[in-house]
Scaffold this motif. Structure first.
Motif, short mmCIF file in Angstrom:
data_model
loop_
_atom_site.label_atom_id
_atom_site.label_comp_id
_atom_site.label_asym_id
_atom_site.label_seq_id
_atom_site.Cartn_x
_atom_site.Cartn_y
_atom_site.Cartn_z
N GLU A 38 -37.11 8.57 -66.72
CA GLU A 38 -37.55 7.45 -65.89
C GLU A 38 -38.46 6.49 -66.64
OE1 GLU A 38 -39.83 8.55 -62.51
OE2 GLU A 38 -41.41 9.57 -63.65
N ARG A 39 -39.06 6.94 -67.74
CA ARG A 39 -39.94 6.09 -68.53
C ARG A 39 -39.25 5.48 -69.75
NH1 ARG A 39 -46.01 8.25 -68.38
NH2 ARG A 39 -46.02 9.33 -66.40
N LEU A 143 -36.95 -2.31 -70.29
CA LEU A 143 -38.39 -2.55 -70.46
C LEU A 143 -38.94 -3.40 -69.33
CD1 LEU A 143 -40.97 -2.40 -72.27
CD2 LEU A 143 -40.13 -4.48 -73.40
N ILE A 144 -38.22 -4.46 -68.99
CA ILE A 144 -38.68 -5.35 -67.91
C ILE A 144 -38.60 -4.63 -66.56
CG2 ILE A 144 -38.23 -7.51 -66.70
CD1 ILE A 144 -37.07 -8.57 -69.36
N LEU A 151 -41.04 -9.62 -63.42
CA LEU A 151 -40.39 -10.64 -64.25
C LEU A 151 -38.87 -10.62 -64.12
CD1 LEU A 151 -42.47 -10.41 -67.57
CD2 LEU A 151 -42.81 -11.94 -65.63
N THR A 152 -38.32 -9.75 -63.29
CA THR A 152 -36.86 -9.71 -63.13
C THR A 152 -36.34 -11.03 -62.56
OG1 THR A 152 -37.15 -8.66 -60.95
CG2 THR A 152 -36.74 -7.21 -62.83
N LYS A 153 -37.20 -11.80 -61.93
CA LYS A 153 -36.79 -13.09 -61.37
C LYS A 153 -36.41 -14.09 -62.46
CE LYS A 153 -41.68 -14.38 -61.16
NZ LYS A 153 -42.83 -14.59 -60.26
N TYR A 154 -36.89 -13.85 -63.69
CA TYR A 154 -36.56 -14.74 -64.80
C TYR A 154 -35.33 -14.28 -65.59
CZ TYR A 154 -41.34 -16.48 -64.09
OH TYR A 154 -42.50 -17.01 -63.55
N VAL A 345 -33.31 -4.83 -61.01
CA VAL A 345 -34.15 -4.32 -59.92
C VAL A 345 -35.45 -3.70 -60.46
CG1 VAL A 345 -32.17 -3.88 -58.45
CG2 VAL A 345 -33.00 -2.08 -59.96
N ASP A 346 -36.36 -3.45 -59.56
CA ASP A 346 -37.63 -2.79 -59.88
C ASP A 346 -37.37 -1.30 -60.10
OD1 ASP A 346 -40.12 -1.57 -59.89
OD2 ASP A 346 -40.94 -2.82 -58.30
N LYS A 347 -37.57 -0.84 -61.33
CA LYS A 347 -37.40 0.58 -61.65
C LYS A 347 -38.73 1.21 -62.08
CE LYS A 347 -32.57 0.15 -63.17
NZ LYS A 347 -31.64 0.28 -64.31
#
Length: 574
Positions: A38-39, A143-144, A151-154, A345-347
């Protein structure tokens, strides 16, 4: 599914993998390193750094061989950096090589790269972005998503060239086609298994794995003919593996006038850029992120014996500009009914935060009582002692990973043994000069350590036996030696410390023990003599008794005979 990890029992506690891991996704438990999925961002840098070659990467080779055996239609998509990853002969004949191995069609992933470039241009025309992040590098994407999810919006919501090409292959050759991606990247193995597009790429093979397969198959590459790719690629697509190749594929003067264009390579540099993008006032940046320095030409799946990265870069550049029948200036047609979109997505994951009291408690447990004790040496793989303590709190690290602490502990234990031992212990260097001398030695040899340190051992003992060990390199174990000048008998061990070319001498005083043995022997001898004397006396008594009994019996016989004769003479008895 565990795709990346370390082999068990190979870890030698050097922590080199952790030092190069930019996100500290490596856990140590019971002295064994393991990757926490997960990391992990699957950059593969830890595998390159590991001096034990302890990497365990899931191989799809058996699946590929099974598909060949089942006579399935198989198409390989090959990353354009292949020209710099193999010898010239191998690279020029890679299509022929793959077809000899059983693959039906071979195309360059540059086809997918060209599709992605066109989609990027289209997106920029449709919408204005505050900032732009390209999304061709899976490790940069992970990483993002895991560490900078805001920052996934970018991030451009477009699939990578591998996925784009895989989708096109399935459309052209049929959905039941077995698609293999071959490239320099380990993270592609993880990307191929992502839920959004897990039915596109059936197997991923690194260049290193391909080379091993070819050698295992014993193909005669020298006598093979050149075969072109089954689909022509473009200069734009072939340029993707080079640093800045993605941005260069879709940016025009109009876009460049609106954004500051930046090519970032290397995870640490990517993190630095992402921290910049985290600031609310940052805008107008168009960023290409690559986990590997100099781009994909330097991926962790490149064969170990390949050329240096700058030589590989030169070769790929020449290949990009080389025009032949395998090259086209036409743009790749993009089927409109294929979804090339990607949702990022947020992970992020939960990380418990240690409070100050807990931090201080852990610090004290490893002998760090003041700020001066926090050396921040980085030997454990963490930049600071507090960062390491936080990792201990999270269960990612062990206290024993602190090198200064373990060294101090070992020295204390060693000194305790040295000073408290009932044996005489001393160390001499290769010149037989004393470098260590414990208190038992002082007592036995009646000399203070300060008076003997740095002086030849011959001052107090005959050095012939010590010199012999140095010369022969053979240890002496449990040797009985009597030192007449001290009136003492020792059980002596002389051990060569090879790295320092010094001798460790341990002498056990057995003088009293030997005296006790001698006394016991005398007691036994006296007891045996006494027993012998008793036996002899008993024998004499027995003989005397036997003699007396013999005389008495003879006399009795004479008297009885005479009595018999008298009776017979009287005539009363017949």
């Amino acid at each position: 599914m565990e795709l990346l990890n370390f082999n068990k029992a190979n870890c030698k506690h050097c922590y080199k993998c952790l030092r190069v891991c930019p996100v500290k996704a490596i856990k140590f438990k019971n002295d064994q390193a393991s990757i926490v999925e997960e990391r992990c961002i699957a950059c593969g840098h830890c595998f390159i750094a590991c001096p034990q070659n302890a990497r365990k990467v899931k191989s799809d080779l058996n699946d590929i061989k099974e598909a060949i055996k089942e006579k399935r239609r198989i198409v390989a998509t090959v990353a354009p950096s292949f020209v710099g990853s193999f010898s010239t002969d191998f690279a020029e004949k890679i299509v022929t090589v793959l077809k000899k191995l059983g693959i039906d069609y071979v195309e360059e992933t540059a086809v997918g790269a060209d599709i992605v470039a066109n989609l990027y241009k289209k997106k920029l025309k449709e919408k204005n972005y505050k900032n732009i992040i390209t999304t061709c590098c899976p490790s940069a994407n992970f990483l993002i998503e895991k560490y900078f999810p805001s920052l996934t919006k970018y991030m451009f919501p477009i699939v990578s060239p591998m996925i784009a090409h895989g989708k096109l292959i399935k459309r052209v050759y049929g959905m039941d086609t077995f698609v293999i991606f071959i490239g320099p990247c380990i993270s592609k193995k993880v990307e191929a298994k992502e839920a959004q597009h897990d039915d596109v790429i059936d197997a991923v093979m690194t260049f290193e794995e391909l080379k091993e397969w070819v050698y295992e198959s014993q193909l005669d590459i020298d006598n093979m003919e050149y075969t072109p790719f089954d689909r022509s690629s473009t200069e734009r697509g072939r340029n993707f593996p080079l640093k800045g190749g993605v941005l260069g594929s879709f940016l025009d003067d109009h876009i460049r006038s609106k954004y500051d264009v930046m090519n970032i390579d290397g995870i640490d540099e990517c993190i630095d850029m992402l921290n910049t993008l985290m600031k609310d006032d940052t805008e107008g940046l168009c960023v290409e992120l690559n986990a590997c320095r100099e781009g994909c030409i330097n991926g962790p799946g490149v064969p170990k014996d390949s050329l240096g990265k700058y030589e590989r870069k030169r070769i790929v550049k020449r290949y990009v500009n080389y025009e032949n029948e395998n090259f086209t200036t036409d743009e790749i047609d993009i089927p409109e009914d294929i979804d090339f979109g990607k949702v990022f997505v947020d992970k992020s994951f939960y990380r418990p935060k240690a409070d100050e009291a807990t931090i201080q408690s852990i610090l004290r447990s490893i002998d760090k009582f003041t700020p001066e004790d926090e050396l921040n040496c980085g030997a454990c793989g963490y930049s600071t002692c507090r960062e390491k303590v936080q990792a201990v709190y999270e269960g990612m690290a062990e206290k024993s990973m602190c090198m200064p602490y373990m060294k101090s502990r070992a020295e204390r234990l060693s000194n305790h043994i040295f000073e408290s031992s009932p044996n005489a212990i001393f160390v001499v260097d290769e010149d037989l000069k004393v470098v260590e001398f414990n208190k038992v030695c002082e007592k036995i040899f009646n000399i203070k350590s300060g008076e003997i340190m740095g002086k030849p051992i011959s001052v107090i003992l005959d050095d012939e036996i010590f010199r012999k060990v140095i010369e022969t390199q053979d240890n002496i174990i449990l040797q009985k030696v009597y030192y007449k000048e001290y009136g003492m008998l020792f059980l002596q061990n002389i051990i060569l410390i090879e790295k320092e070319n010094a001798l460790l001498v341990i002498m056990t005083d057995i003088t009293d023990e030997e005296k006790s043995k001698e006394e016991l022997v005398k007691i036994k001898e006296n007891a045996l003599q006494a027993a012998q004397d008793v036996i002899e006396k008993q024998m004499r008594v027995a003989q005397e008794i036997a003699g007396l009994l013999g005389e008495t019996t003879a006399e009795t016989k004479v008297v009885l005979t005479k009595l018999k004769e008298l009776v017979l003479k009287d005539g009363d008895v017949k």
